[in-house]
Design a protein around this motif. Structure first.
Motif: not given
Length: 159
Positions: A13-15, A7, A17-18, A10-11
């Protein structure tokens, strides 16, 4: 790896990417403001970038044609002895004419060995009514003064 570590990764990676998306999208929308002479110092550097180019319409260079329901125009924009050809389609500002001070927004392209600015927008500076001595000759007397709406006063202290 446990569920908690997945988790967190994943968080992250998401941040990440944003952030990459925000940086790339903001850089692609950057507009550069240049005078014609600055632009032509190194024109290759500015090719295909969004530019706002400032200069004056060279007298006699304006060529307009109506094709279908669109108006196409070309003119030469000059500043400090440097010139660039500008192409524009669409409406023109009310004050657009020979010797007008203009800012053209568009992209610089090299065509046939010369640089051309494909302008999507034109904005012409309104000539000031309050430019002083230069304008006095045009009005045939004293230059007009701005009306501030304030009542006239007999002394500097308002008495």
């Amino acid at each position: 790896m446990n569920k908690r570590t997945i988790q967190i990764l994943a968080t992250i990676a998401l941040v990440a990417g944003a952030l990459v998306f925000l940086v790339r999208s903001s850089l692609s929308e950057v507009e550069y403001y240049k005078h014609v002479d600055e632009l032509l110092e190194d024109p290759g550097k500015w090719e295909s970038r969004t530019l706002r180019v400032h200069g004056f319409v060279q007298a006699g260079s304006l060529d307009e044609a109506i094709e279908g329901q669109t108006t196409k125009r070309t003119f030469v924009l000059e500043y400090n002895g440097q010139e660039v050809k500008v192409r524009n389609i669409g409406p023109k500002p009310d004050n657009f004419r020979d010797l007008a001070e203009v800012v053209a927004k568009g992209t610089l392209k090299k065509e046939g060995g010369e640089y051309v600015l494909d302008a999507s927008e034109l904005s012409a500076k309104c000539p000031s009514k309050y430019e002083g001595a230069e304008r006095t000759k045009d009005y045939g007397g004293e230059a007009p003064r701005p009306n501030t709406g304030a009542p006239a006063r007999s002394s500097k202290y308002g008495q």
